[in-house]
Design a protein around this motif. Structure first.
Motif, PDB file in Angstrom:
ATOM      1  N   VAL A 129       0.841  -1.191   0.000  1.00  0.00           N
ATOM      2  CA  VAL A 129       0.000   0.000   0.000  1.00  0.00           C
ATOM      3  C   VAL A 129       0.880   1.247   0.000  1.00  0.00           C
ATOM      4  CG1 VAL A 129      -1.927  -1.088   1.199  1.00  0.00           C
ATOM      5  CG2 VAL A 129      -0.136  -0.007   2.518  1.00  0.00           C
ATOM      6  N   ASP A 130       0.292   2.327  -0.435  1.00  0.00           N
ATOM      7  CA  ASP A 130       1.020   3.586  -0.373  1.00  0.00           C
ATOM      8  C   ASP A 130       0.776   4.230   0.991  1.00  0.00           C
ATOM      9  OD1 ASP A 130      -1.534   4.652  -0.474  1.00  0.00           O
ATOM     10  OD2 ASP A 130      -1.335   5.451  -2.496  1.00  0.00           O
ATOM     11  N   LEU A 131       1.418   5.338   1.264  1.00  0.00           N
ATOM     12  CA  LEU A 131       1.339   5.999   2.554  1.00  0.00           C
ATOM     13  C   LEU A 131      -0.091   6.410   2.899  1.00  0.00           C
ATOM     14  CD1 LEU A 131       2.816   7.029   5.023  1.00  0.00           C
ATOM     15  CD2 LEU A 131       3.304   9.136   3.785  1.00  0.00           C
ATOM     16  N   ALA A 132      -0.844   6.903   1.935  1.00  0.00           N
ATOM     17  CA  ALA A 132      -2.223   7.332   2.197  1.00  0.00           C
ATOM     18  C   ALA A 132      -3.074   6.144   2.647  1.00  0.00           C
ATOM     19  CB  ALA A 132      -2.817   7.988   0.954  1.00  0.00           C
ATOM     20  N   GLU A 133      -2.903   4.999   2.001  1.00  0.00           N
ATOM     21  CA  GLU A 133      -3.669   3.805   2.374  1.00  0.00           C
ATOM     22  C   GLU A 133      -3.262   3.310   3.758  1.00  0.00           C
ATOM     23  OE1 GLU A 133      -6.375   0.531   1.989  1.00  0.00           O
ATOM     24  OE2 GLU A 133      -6.252   2.552   1.172  1.00  0.00           O
ATOM     25  N   LEU A 134      -1.976   3.369   4.056  1.00  0.00           N
ATOM     26  CA  LEU A 134      -1.491   2.971   5.372  1.00  0.00           C
ATOM     27  C   LEU A 134      -2.083   3.868   6.450  1.00  0.00           C
ATOM     28  CD1 LEU A 134       0.296   1.142   7.065  1.00  0.00           C
ATOM     29  CD2 LEU A 134       2.196   2.694   6.601  1.00  0.00           C
ATOM     30  N   GLU A 135      -2.126   5.167   6.220  1.00  0.00           N
ATOM     31  CA  GLU A 135      -2.725   6.099   7.179  1.00  0.00           C
ATOM     32  C   GLU A 135      -4.211   5.813   7.361  1.00  0.00           C
ATOM     33  OE1 GLU A 135      -1.592   9.919   5.628  1.00  0.00           O
ATOM     34  OE2 GLU A 135       0.329   9.877   6.680  1.00  0.00           O
ATOM     35  N   ARG A 136      -4.913   5.442   6.280  1.00  0.00           N
ATOM     36  CA  ARG A 136      -6.325   5.093   6.377  1.00  0.00           C
ATOM     37  C   ARG A 136      -6.510   3.852   7.246  1.00  0.00           C
ATOM     38  NH1 ARG A 136     -10.270   2.036   4.604  1.00  0.00           N
ATOM     39  NH2 ARG A 136      -9.048   0.698   3.275  1.00  0.00           N
ATOM     40  N   LEU A 137      -5.631   2.863   7.070  1.00  0.00           N
ATOM     41  CA  LEU A 137      -5.717   1.647   7.878  1.00  0.00           C
ATOM     42  C   LEU A 137      -5.430   1.942   9.352  1.00  0.00           C
ATOM     43  CD1 LEU A 137      -3.964  -0.895   5.505  1.00  0.00           C
ATOM     44  CD2 LEU A 137      -6.388  -0.824   6.100  1.00  0.00           C
ATOM     45  N   ILE A 138      -4.492   2.811   9.609  1.00  0.00           N
ATOM     46  CA  ILE A 138      -4.193   3.198  10.989  1.00  0.00           C
ATOM     47  C   ILE A 138      -5.395   3.906  11.600  1.00  0.00           C
ATOM     48  CG2 ILE A 138      -2.796   4.737  12.424  1.00  0.00           C
ATOM     49  CD1 ILE A 138      -0.430   4.014  10.525  1.00  0.00           C
ATOM     50  N   THR A 139      -6.036   4.760  10.851  1.00  0.00           N
ATOM     51  CA  THR A 139      -7.235   5.449  11.328  1.00  0.00           C
ATOM     52  C   THR A 139      -8.322   4.443  11.651  1.00  0.00           C
ATOM     53  OG1 THR A 139      -6.686   7.398  10.022  1.00  0.00           O
ATOM     54  CG2 THR A 139      -8.967   7.198  10.760  1.00  0.00           C
TER      55      THR A 139
END
Length: 155
Positions: A129-139
């Motif tokens: 995943v890219d950084l944006a997707e990783l941040e979404r998963l963390i959220t």
């Protein structure tokens, strides 16, 4: 024979200087040279002893404060207990709040367990995943409800 008060004061002063130099970014060799330690190892050992001593003192102070707070909670609970035992709903609520506060203060409650699952409770499939997707998963992890329930679906 224990160190004299003058020796203890000298040691404490040198340790304080060593910590200040270390915090300023100096390496142990430079600290040893400036403060006339035998070598860099002695300077390192002295800084670590000072930090450990400080941590121990802070830990003792925190434990003392925690015990004082527990004693205060005990007195509050004792004051409301008789009325609570007779069925006074406000006193029962007060006692429960005191008990809850004591449990949190002493760390008696189990930490909430959070799980994020995939479809139908199965494993969550994660691929590159890219950084944006990783941040979404963390959220999603941060907003998931306890007990493994899935967070609301995004629309």
């Amino acid at each position: 024979m224990p160190a004299s008060k003058a020796q203890q004061a000298t040691t404490a002063h040198r340790r304080a200087q060593a910590i200040a130099l270390r915090l300023a970014g100096m390496d142990y060799q430079t600290i040893a040279e400036r403060l006339q330690y035998a070598d860099r190892g002695a300077a390192s050992k002295d800084v670590h002893r000072a930090l450990e001593s400080n941590l121990e003192a802070e830990s003792v102070a925190a434990a003392t404060l925690r015990e004082l707070e527990v004693q205060r909670l005990d007195r509050m609970q004792a004051a409301a207990w008789a009325k609570a035992a007779k069925g006074d709903l406000k006193a029962i609520e007060t006692v429960l709040k005191v008990i809850d506060r004591r449990a949190r203060l002493l760390g008696l409650d189990r930490p909430a367990r959070t799980e994020i699952t995939g479809a139908d409770g199965g494993p969550l499939q994660v691929e590159a995943v890219d950084l944006a997707e990783l941040e979404r998963l963390i959220t999603l992890t941060d907003t998931a409800t306890p007990g493994g329930a899935e967070p609301p679906k995004e629309t």
